[in-house]
Write a protein that holds these residues in place. Structure first.
Motif, short mmCIF file in Angstrom:
data_model
loop_
_atom_site.label_atom_id
_atom_site.label_comp_id
_atom_site.label_asym_id
_atom_site.label_seq_id
_atom_site.Cartn_x
_atom_site.Cartn_y
_atom_site.Cartn_z
N ASN A 50 0.79 -1.18 -0.10
CA ASN A 50 -0.02 -0.05 0.05
C ASN A 50 0.91 1.17 -0.05
N ILE A 51 2.01 1.21 -0.14
CA ILE A 51 3.05 2.40 -0.14
C ILE A 51 2.82 3.09 -1.59
N ILE A 52 2.71 4.35 -1.25
CA ILE A 52 2.36 5.10 -2.72
C ILE A 52 3.52 6.21 -2.79
N LYS A 53 4.29 6.27 -1.61
CA LYS A 53 5.38 7.42 -2.12
C LYS A 53 6.48 7.19 -1.06
N THR A 54 7.73 7.15 -1.48
CA THR A 54 8.80 7.18 -0.56
C THR A 54 9.87 8.50 -0.81
N THR A 55 10.41 8.89 0.30
CA THR A 55 11.62 9.87 -0.03
C THR A 55 12.96 9.24 0.70
N ILE A 56 13.85 9.08 -0.25
CA ILE A 56 14.96 8.63 0.20
C ILE A 56 16.15 9.64 0.24
N TYR A 57 16.89 9.89 1.37
CA TYR A 57 18.03 10.75 1.49
C TYR A 57 19.34 9.89 1.40
N LEU A 58 20.32 10.18 0.60
CA LEU A 58 21.77 9.57 0.62
C LEU A 58 22.54 10.59 0.91
N LYS A 59 23.66 10.20 1.56
CA LYS A 59 24.70 10.97 1.98
C LYS A 59 25.52 11.26 0.90
N ARG A 60 25.77 10.27 0.08
CA ARG A 60 26.38 10.73 -1.47
C ARG A 60 25.55 10.14 -2.60
N VAL A 61 25.39 11.11 -3.41
CA VAL A 61 24.45 10.85 -4.66
C VAL A 61 25.17 9.78 -5.44
N GLU A 62 26.48 9.50 -5.66
CA GLU A 62 27.07 8.48 -6.39
C GLU A 62 26.57 7.11 -5.85
N ASP A 63 25.91 6.98 -4.60
CA ASP A 63 25.41 5.58 -4.14
C ASP A 63 23.94 5.29 -4.54
N TYR A 64 23.33 6.42 -5.47
CA TYR A 64 22.20 6.12 -5.94
C TYR A 64 21.64 4.80 -6.38
N GLU A 65 22.70 4.42 -7.45
CA GLU A 65 22.21 3.24 -8.35
C GLU A 65 22.41 2.26 -7.50
N LEU A 66 23.46 1.91 -6.73
CA LEU A 66 23.56 0.72 -5.68
C LEU A 66 22.27 0.71 -4.74
N MET A 67 21.88 1.76 -4.18
CA MET A 67 20.73 1.70 -3.28
C MET A 67 19.43 1.55 -3.99
N ARG A 68 19.28 2.13 -5.43
CA ARG A 68 18.09 1.64 -5.98
C ARG A 68 18.10 0.04 -6.56
N GLN A 69 19.34 -0.09 -6.90
CA GLN A 69 19.19 -1.70 -7.19
C GLN A 69 18.91 -2.47 -6.10
N THR A 70 19.41 -2.32 -4.94
CA THR A 70 19.16 -3.13 -3.74
C THR A 70 17.47 -2.95 -3.58
N GLU A 71 17.28 -1.69 -3.25
CA GLU A 71 15.55 -1.66 -3.04
C GLU A 71 14.90 -2.34 -3.89
N LYS A 72 15.09 -2.23 -5.44
CA LYS A 72 14.31 -2.83 -6.50
C LYS A 72 14.48 -4.74 -6.16
N GLU A 73 15.56 -5.05 -5.94
CA GLU A 73 15.53 -6.40 -5.64
C GLU A 73 14.96 -6.91 -4.16
N TYR A 74 14.91 -5.80 -3.40
CA TYR A 74 14.19 -6.31 -2.03
C TYR A 74 12.57 -6.26 -2.43
N TRP A 75 12.18 -5.21 -3.28
CA TRP A 75 10.83 -5.24 -3.38
C TRP A 75 10.33 -6.64 -4.46
N GLN A 76 11.18 -7.00 -5.29
CA GLN A 76 10.93 -8.22 -6.12
C GLN A 76 10.97 -9.53 -5.12
#
Length: 103
Positions: free
Chosen positions: A71-97
């Motif tokens: 039922n999640i409709i929105k998330t906001t994610i803060y990262l210390k380093r923007v260059e970590d975004y792709e790794l975080m996003r990949q991990t998040e996607k795998e988690y959802w799957q």
């Protein structure tokens, strides 16, 4: 409108802010970083592990509030380093799957 607040507790100590607030049929969550509820400490400096801890905490808070991650409709994610975004996003996607397989 009815409001219910769930306290945020780290290492057995109630924190200043709420873990979640339910107003009507909406659940608001905030501040789910890489610290574990059990110890209050960041488990690792590894971004993948911190992301998984965050996602597990979100799932637990939603379950406690009587709903689920479906039922999640929105998330906001803060990262210390923007260059970590792709790794975080990949991990998040795998988690959802992986979560979809659990349901």
């Amino acid at each position: 409108m009815k409001k219910k607040t769930y306290p945020l507790i780290y290492a057995g100590k109630k924190q200043q802010f709420a873990k979640s607030v339910v107003v009507g049929d909406m659940v608001y969550l905030s501040g789910f970083g890489g610290r574990t509820f059990e110890t209050g400490q960041v488990i690792s400096q590894d971004l993948v592990e911190q992301t998984k801890v965050s996602m597990d905490k979100i799932r637990a808070a939603l379950t406690e509030a009587g709903t689920s991650m479906d039922n999640i409709i929105k998330t906001t994610i803060y990262l210390k380093r923007v260059e970590d975004y792709e790794l975080m996003r990949q991990t998040e996607k795998e988690y959802w799957q992986n979560m979809r397989r659990v349901y």
